[in-house]
Design an enzyme around this catalytic site. Structure first.
Site: not given
Lengths: 146, 146, 146, 146
Positions: D23-25, D27
């Site tokens: 996952t990345d920021r 979400g």
């Protein structure tokens, strides 16, 4: 340490296969991916304890950022090897949670790595907060699970 | 397409080095990392256009999730090679933004890959929203930059 | 430990920017990537010492697989932050090489992480082999560099 | 295209769970990881066809580097979601192999992504070589499997 003894009762096992992009030009799995496999281990331990980590963050607003990690690399893992991940909850008290890991080659049971991670228990604001007692009991296997 | 012509004026160049864990057991960089290098390219293009992507998300509440990506792999990249990343903004209108990329080995200028990504312009709620005009002008180089 | 003192003379600094895919849904860089940044640090230290790691493997047939690694995570790193990587060679003798790392946010010099890696010196056959003396001298800065 | 028809008979299904570092920021899972999941899909298809890719490289000296890849991102994947990976061999002739992929959320069967990869059949020297007939037959399901 009473919590240590309690926590020792929670052990989880899961497996993963070494993915092609997890190998490097040395022909073996790159050491950084072992931290990802450790994370697969604690994810399953927490799921089995009835506290899936996603819900912990989304519903309970409890986060477990890693504050320390370490690993010994004992034997290499190769592409498509099945890795047994044994995870043990070894501390859950105050604002600290610790997991210990043993990775083995599932084919011959050879130990590949031993490691650990220490986590801070934090709230949505990112600040340390005491592990909720109900969560601590579920994690250590001394509460009503599931 | 007038926007295409306008957008063509925005080109950016940056470089990266192939990291050891980006290689795989074939001895070359794994193809999935090219998408990460493309992202480095558009990050720099946007920074140069005066709209750093982090601020876009945090301040303006505009997100550019990838809705399509493609790449041709023409020659392999090896450990520690310096990669030239040329990025071109080729579309910025309505709810779509497109970037095109050329990766070259900086040592001999050989083309390693050509690719593209198409992005939806979205708001904080994750729903498509028209690219704000001021942002569109900065991106395409037709507004007051910086 | 005389080698420790010698080795202490070799310090290297480089920087990297936090990439979008290095962040996770907690909004900060995932802890496994710190090991990759440590690797960027020792890659530059070795380059500056006149023994680029790629050539070491390809030409000299010397490999430095990681046999132990550890990190403390002191403050989070965020997307697009510039990270200063300070690397120190703290051991190079027999069949062991050790590097210590300090990561700082380049914006405010805040320490983000401290860590280390220990490597075995191995030959093409994957078996431990004594660090060649000429290499040891270059690494520790006591030989004719470059 | 007769091979296309033959190849269409080979379909494989497997699953994976979205890992936290995938996952990345934003979400959601970062788009580059979809290429890794595609690879899990073709790895299983090849295993089921009786030609595990690791042995193909190690024993037969046949390599399938990616020469083209593309993906549409239709709906986001989130942490801990189970992803169904459907892989179809759609071409296996001359020096080219192509796989097509559909990723679905296993919970609600929603399509998350459709994509493809095209591979060159290469020998140990990295040069294109005609797909061995016995391998072609196993892959397309027209030979003696296993």
């Amino acid at each position: 340490m009473s919590d240590g003894k309690q926590a020792a009762s929670r052990v989880s096992r899961t497996t993963t296969r070494v993915r092609y992009p997890e190998t490097d030009r040395m022909g073996v799995a790159h050491h950084a991916h072992y931290l990802v496999w450790f994370e697969l281990g604690r994810t399953e331990l927490m799921r089995q304890a009835g506290c899936a980590y996603g819900a912990l963050e989304d519903v309970d607003g409890v986060f477990f950022p890693v504050i320390e990690a370490g690993a010994e690399y004992i034997a290499p893992a190769r592409y498509d090897d099945v890795i047994d991940i044994e995870t043990r909850l070894t501390r859950a008290e105050g604002v600290r949670v610790r997991f210990d890991y043993v990775l083995r080659n599932a084919g011959d049971s050879r130990v590949l790595s031993e490691g650990f991670t220490v986590h801070a228990s934090c709230g949505r604001d990112g600040k340390p907060c005491r592990l909720p007692e109900s969560l601590r009991l579920r994690l250590t296997g001394h509460g009503d699970e599931r």
